[in-house]
Write a protein that holds these residues in place. Sequence first.
Motif, PDB file in Angstrom:
ATOM      1  N   ALA A 171      35.442  81.576  21.842  1.00 26.14           N
ATOM      2  CA  ALA A 171      34.973  82.453  20.757  1.00 26.14           C
ATOM      3  C   ALA A 171      35.823  82.301  19.502  1.00 26.14           C
ATOM      4  CB  ALA A 171      34.990  83.903  21.220  1.00 26.14           C
ATOM      5  N   TYR A 172      37.050  81.858  19.665  1.00 27.50           N
ATOM      6  CA  TYR A 172      37.958  81.710  18.528  1.00 27.50           C
ATOM      7  C   TYR A 172      37.878  80.329  17.900  1.00 27.50           C
ATOM      8  CZ  TYR A 172      39.927  86.190  19.664  1.00 27.50           C
ATOM      9  OH  TYR A 172      40.085  87.535  19.876  1.00 27.50           O
ATOM     10  N   PRO A 178      37.812  85.558  15.031  1.00 27.58           N
ATOM     11  CA  PRO A 178      37.825  87.015  15.122  1.00 27.58           C
ATOM     12  C   PRO A 178      39.250  87.569  15.102  1.00 27.58           C
ATOM     13  CG  PRO A 178      36.488  86.051  16.877  1.00 27.58           C
ATOM     14  CD  PRO A 178      37.202  84.936  16.204  1.00 27.58           C
ATOM     15  N   PRO A 230      34.424  89.570  13.932  1.00 25.89           N
ATOM     16  CA  PRO A 230      34.164  88.152  13.714  1.00 25.89           C
ATOM     17  C   PRO A 230      34.523  87.714  12.293  1.00 25.89           C
ATOM     18  CG  PRO A 230      32.211  89.283  14.545  1.00 25.89           C
ATOM     19  CD  PRO A 230      33.236  90.316  14.254  1.00 25.89           C
TER      20      PRO A 230
END
Length: 108
Positions: free
Chosen positions: A58-59, A83, A93
């Motif tokens: 996600a990063y 995020p 985000p």
Amino acid sequence: MLTALTLAVLQLGLGIYVRNVVHDAAVEGAYHAALADTSLRDGVDRTSQIVTRTVGAAYAGDIAVAETSALGYPAVEVTVRAPLPVIGLLGLPGAMEVSAHAPVESFD
């Protein structure tokens, strides 16, 4: 009250850790992309691999790389937007942006 304060300090520490990891990955990606025998895409891939391994995919979603001469010499700039962790690793985000530069190498 003490529990809330302790959790807040731990969350602050996690946020600082994530920021440092993402920044170090951007530095590593910039230096890798600046090598004479690699491409800019190789720098993005290197940055993405490091961020994904350490703090999660996600990063590593928004990584940009560009050649620049803003510092007075040809350089590679890697920018990572990730995020900002607010509760554990869940966060806002795109709230954190880090960038790194590396001088471009050549065979000359």
